[in-house]
Design a protein around this motif. Structure first.
Motif, PDB file in Angstrom:
ATOM      1  N   LEU A  84       0.833  -1.194   0.000  1.00 30.86           N
ATOM      2  CA  LEU A  84       0.000   0.000   0.000  1.00 30.86           C
ATOM      3  C   LEU A  84       0.873   1.251   0.000  1.00 30.86           C
ATOM      4  N   PHE A  85       1.872   1.298   0.876  1.00 34.41           N
ATOM      5  CA  PHE A  85       2.712   2.483   0.975  1.00 34.41           C
ATOM      6  C   PHE A  85       3.666   2.606  -0.208  1.00 34.41           C
ATOM      7  N   ILE A  86       4.144   1.485  -0.750  1.00 34.75           N
ATOM      8  CA  ILE A  86       4.994   1.568  -1.938  1.00 34.75           C
ATOM      9  C   ILE A  86       4.182   2.096  -3.118  1.00 34.75           C
ATOM     10  N   GLY A  87       2.939   1.609  -3.260  1.00 32.19           N
ATOM     11  CA  GLY A  87       2.066   2.158  -4.299  1.00 32.19           C
ATOM     12  C   GLY A  87       1.810   3.637  -4.091  1.00 32.19           C
ATOM     13  N   LEU A  88       1.669   4.042  -2.824  1.00 35.85           N
ATOM     14  CA  LEU A  88       1.450   5.452  -2.505  1.00 35.85           C
ATOM     15  C   LEU A  88       2.680   6.286  -2.853  1.00 35.85           C
ATOM     16  N   VAL A  89       3.880   5.746  -2.585  1.00 30.34           N
ATOM     17  CA  VAL A  89       5.120   6.461  -2.918  1.00 30.34           C
ATOM     18  C   VAL A  89       5.196   6.731  -4.418  1.00 30.34           C
ATOM     19  N   VAL A  90       4.914   5.706  -5.220  1.00 31.11           N
ATOM     20  CA  VAL A  90       5.029   5.866  -6.674  1.00 31.11           C
ATOM     21  C   VAL A  90       3.916   6.771  -7.201  1.00 31.11           C
ATOM     22  N   ALA A  91       2.739   6.706  -6.579  1.00 30.77           N
ATOM     23  CA  ALA A  91       1.690   7.678  -6.931  1.00 30.77           C
ATOM     24  C   ALA A  91       2.157   9.088  -6.585  1.00 30.77           C
ATOM     25  N   GLY A  92       2.921   9.217  -5.500  1.00 29.71           N
ATOM     26  CA  GLY A  92       3.477  10.513  -5.127  1.00 29.71           C
ATOM     27  C   GLY A  92       4.447  11.045  -6.162  1.00 29.71           C
ATOM     28  N   LEU A  93       5.166  10.140  -6.855  1.00 36.51           N
ATOM     29  CA  LEU A  93       6.047  10.575  -7.935  1.00 36.51           C
ATOM     30  C   LEU A  93       5.245  11.286  -9.027  1.00 36.51           C
ATOM     31  N   ILE A  94       4.093  10.694  -9.383  1.00 38.40           N
ATOM     32  CA  ILE A  94       3.221  11.320 -10.394  1.00 38.40           C
ATOM     33  C   ILE A  94       2.720  12.664  -9.884  1.00 38.40           C
ATOM     34  N   TYR A  95       2.329  12.704  -8.613  1.00 37.09           N
ATOM     35  CA  TYR A  95       1.829  13.946  -8.017  1.00 37.09           C
ATOM     36  C   TYR A  95       2.900  15.034  -8.024  1.00 37.09           C
ATOM     37  N   LEU A  96       4.151  14.645  -7.711  1.00 38.29           N
ATOM     38  CA  LEU A  96       5.239  15.625  -7.689  1.00 38.29           C
ATOM     39  C   LEU A  96       5.556  16.147  -9.087  1.00 38.29           C
ATOM     40  N   ARG A  97       5.291  15.337 -10.120  1.00 40.72           N
ATOM     41  CA  ARG A  97       5.500  15.818 -11.490  1.00 40.72           C
ATOM     42  C   ARG A  97       4.630  17.046 -11.764  1.00 40.72           C
ATOM     43  N   TYR A  98       3.423  17.067 -11.171  1.00 45.06           N
ATOM     44  CA  TYR A  98       2.506  18.195 -11.402  1.00 45.06           C
ATOM     45  C   TYR A  98       2.648  19.267 -10.321  1.00 45.06           C
ATOM     46  N   LYS A  99       2.918  18.831  -9.087  1.00 43.86           N
ATOM     47  CA  LYS A  99       3.038  19.789  -7.993  1.00 43.86           C
ATOM     48  C   LYS A  99       4.322  20.603  -8.108  1.00 43.86           C
ATOM     49  N   ARG A 100       5.407  19.948  -8.505  1.00 38.62           N
ATOM     50  CA  ARG A 100       6.709  20.617  -8.582  1.00 38.62           C
ATOM     51  C   ARG A 100       7.383  20.265  -9.900  1.00 38.62           C
ATOM     52  N   PRO A 101       6.864  20.817 -11.006  1.00 39.46           N
ATOM     53  CA  PRO A 101       7.405  20.464 -12.323  1.00 39.46           C
ATOM     54  C   PRO A 101       8.837  20.945 -12.540  1.00 39.46           C
ATOM     55  N   ASP A 102       9.269  21.965 -11.793  1.00 38.43           N
ATOM     56  CA  ASP A 102      10.613  22.515 -11.986  1.00 38.43           C
ATOM     57  C   ASP A 102      11.677  21.801 -11.147  1.00 38.43           C
ATOM     58  N   MET A 103      11.287  20.793 -10.375  1.00 38.39           N
ATOM     59  CA  MET A 103      12.262  20.051  -9.575  1.00 38.39           C
ATOM     60  C   MET A 103      13.287  19.392 -10.496  1.00 38.39           C
ATOM     61  N   PRO A 104      14.587  19.554 -10.228  1.00 37.66           N
ATOM     62  CA  PRO A 104      15.609  18.888 -11.067  1.00 37.66           C
ATOM     63  C   PRO A 104      15.439  17.371 -11.024  1.00 37.66           C
ATOM     64  N   ARG A 105      15.398  16.765 -12.198  1.00 37.60           N
ATOM     65  CA  ARG A 105      15.233  15.310 -12.301  1.00 37.60           C
ATOM     66  C   ARG A 105      16.321  14.754 -13.210  1.00 37.60           C
ATOM     67  N   PRO A 106      17.501  14.443 -12.643  1.00 39.83           N
ATOM     68  CA  PRO A 106      18.601  13.915 -13.469  1.00 39.83           C
ATOM     69  C   PRO A 106      18.239  12.609 -14.168  1.00 39.83           C
ATOM     70  N   PHE A 107      17.334  11.832 -13.549  1.00 38.88           N
ATOM     71  CA  PHE A 107      16.874  10.569 -14.132  1.00 38.88           C
ATOM     72  C   PHE A 107      15.354  10.595 -14.131  1.00 38.88           C
ATOM     73  N   LYS A 108      14.737  10.387 -15.288  1.00 38.72           N
ATOM     74  CA  LYS A 108      13.288  10.530 -15.391  1.00 38.72           C
ATOM     75  C   LYS A 108      12.721   9.353 -16.175  1.00 38.72           C
ATOM     76  N   VAL A 109      11.689   8.714 -15.616  1.00 40.42           N
ATOM     77  CA  VAL A 109      11.072   7.561 -16.278  1.00 40.42           C
ATOM     78  C   VAL A 109       9.822   8.006 -17.025  1.00 40.42           C
ATOM     79  N   PRO A 110       9.447   7.288 -18.086  1.00 40.41           N
ATOM     80  CA  PRO A 110       8.186   7.599 -18.772  1.00 40.41           C
ATOM     81  C   PRO A 110       7.013   7.484 -17.799  1.00 40.41           C
ATOM     82  N   LEU A 111       6.014   8.322 -17.966  1.00 38.84           N
ATOM     83  CA  LEU A 111       4.925   8.418 -16.997  1.00 38.84           C
ATOM     84  C   LEU A 111       4.119   7.122 -16.885  1.00 38.84           C
TER      85      LEU A 111
END
Length: 483
Positions: free
Chosen positions: A398-425
């Motif tokens: 449950l929490f691992i799924g929540l963490v990865v959902a948080g990655l999607i959320y951070l893409r929209y919440k903080r789009p300017d965050m430096p991402r040296p490594f980025k996976v397809p959505l």
């Protein structure tokens, strides 16, 4: 004991630890360390990172009892399919954590990422369940396997006494705790050696299996999907068995602050490790089925030992030793990584302040390591360990799924965050959906165990308001908590 989180929020929403007396700055906080400041040093190289991941993933399961998937899928073909699918899905999750580890350069793993994306309450609940139940129970279970198989060569003709298993297990747990409290470098070096032993053990199984295939021993693969009586409701159980066998790909993210050049080494270590483990797991299961039928595998208590006895004769005595070393490596890697979660949670104010302290000379988070020792011993001698793990399998995913959902959320919440490594959505979307779907389905297929695990997890909510939020505690209550 517990204290209210001393957390400041920067303009981009990132949580940083407070700078009260005795508090330690994050290694990526941008704040220079004061002269004489004791910090965790960057001693995790690429090779050590790979050894942490592989050495923690490969435990006792692949050697002892890979029958959980076979039992819940009903056929050889489907079991191999699930092994492969779980490996690919774990790789997807690991790639998501690689992105998180390179853009949020703080240790703590699940806890830190949930804190960044969703705030302190769900982060506290995650570390609360990990500290009180998940990690002590998981450590006790894998260490019991270590105790049993280290004694196996001495009790070939009789049953091993349970007390002897628990006593040698207690010694093993204590040894791992002392090792991780004494030296980061030595615990990492031993982890590299134990990872090498694990890979040798897998090759000892795979090579004879390939030879059997060359000889034409393929009878157990004929009609590989025949007899498949698995239902949709049993898929979560097969999923849990497979993902549990692969679990450990996230542990390098628990020690991000100690990784050299994390932007490069975290993604590399994760990708190399997951490819090696997935190929090794699938080939190991194929090797088993060249010699052991599906029915025999379900009846075997230790599949690797049964396989070795049939093909290797007296050399099969070495297999229990390799299994014991494999379990010891999982214990060492798990404690090394999870202690950093407690260290970071304490630094953020969610656990007792003493857990954020570092040994002045050895530069190890000694209190965060040894806090697990009494809890694990209690679990070892009194707890129904396997029931606890069944209760809380759903909580982990449950929490691992929540963490990865948080990655999607951070893409929209903080789009300017430096991402040296980025996976397809689509990768985090597929992974988080699969985790959350299986968790929801498990509530239907196994409501009792899942419901108990859900209730245990929910105890973190009142604990958060009692220990963290409530400011006006009576003096006697503050005194009781160590304030």
């Amino acid at each position: 004991m517990f204290r209210k989180a001393a957390v400041t929020t920067t303009s981009n929403g990132s949580y940083l630890q407070g700078q009260a007396n005795g508090r330690l700055p994050s290694m990526d906080s941008g704040q220079p360390a004061q002269e004489g400041k004791v910090v965790l040093k960057k001693k995790v190289t690429l090779l050590r990172g790979i050894s942490i991941i592989i050495g923690t993933i490969i435990g006792a399961g692949i050697f002892i009892s890979p029958k959980g998937i076979l039992k819940n899928t009903g056929s050889v073909g489907m079991s191999l399919t699930v092994w492969t699918a779980c490996g690919i899905l774990s790789l997807f999750g690991a790639l998501c954590y690689a992105e998180l580890g390179t853009c949020i350069k703080k240790s703590g793993g699940h806890y830190t990422y949930i804190l960044e994306a969703f705030g302190p309450l769900p982060a506290f609940v995650r570390v609360w369940v990990e500290l009180l139940v998940i990690r002590p129970a998981a450590t006790a279970v894998i260490s019991l396997a270590f105790g049993r198989y280290i004694l196996e060569p001495f009790f070939m003709q009789c049953e091993i006494p349970e007390l002897a298993i628990k006593l040698i297990t207690a010694v093993g747990i204590t040894l791992v705790m002392v090792l991780n409290s004494t030296s980061v470098s030595w615990s990492a070096r031993i982890q590299i050696f134990l990872t090498f032993c694990k890979l040798v053990a897998i090759l000892i199984i795979i090579v004879p299996g390939v030879i059997q295939l060359i000889k034409g021993e393929t009878q157990h693969f004929k009609n590989a999907f025949a007899g498949n009586d698995a239902s949709v409701t049993r898929l979560p159980l097969a999923f849990y068995s497979g993902m549990y066998a692969y679990s450990g790909w996230f542990y390098l993210n628990f020690v991000t602050e100690e990784v050299e050049n994390p932007e490069k080494n975290i993604p590399l270590a994760i990708c190399i490790s997951m490819i090696i483990v997935t190929v090794g797991y699938v080939l190991t299961n194929v090797a088993y089925f060249t010699t052991i039928s599906a029915g025999e595998l379900l009846l075997s208590k230790a599949v690797a030992v049964t396989f070795a006895e049939r093909l290797m004769g007296s050399f099969s005595l070495a297999v229990p030793v390799f299994v014991a070393l494999s379990c010891f490596g999982s214990m060492n890697g798990g404690i090394f990584a999870v202690s950093r979660m407690f260290f970071v949670a304490s630094r953020e104010g969610h656990l007792p302040e003493i857990l954020s302290m570092i040994h002045v000379r050895k530069h190890t988070p000694l209190p965060a390591v040894i806090v697990l020792h009494p809890l694990t011993m209690i679990m070892l001698f009194t707890g129904d360990l396997y029931s606890l793990l069944n209760f809380l399998s759903f909580a982990r995913w449950l929490f691992i799924g929540l963490v990865v959902a948080g990655l999607i959320y951070l893409r929209y919440k903080r789009p300017d965050m430096p991402r040296p490594f980025k996976v397809p959505l689509f990768i985090p979307a597929l992974f988080s959906f699969t985790c959350l779907f299986m968790v929801a389905l498990s509530l239907y297929s196994d409501p009792v165990n899942t419901g108990i695990g859900f209730a245990i997890t929910l105890t973190g909510v009142p604990a958060y308001y009692l220990f963290i939020v409530w400011d006006k505690k009576p003096k006697w209550f503050r005194k009781f908590l160590g304030k």
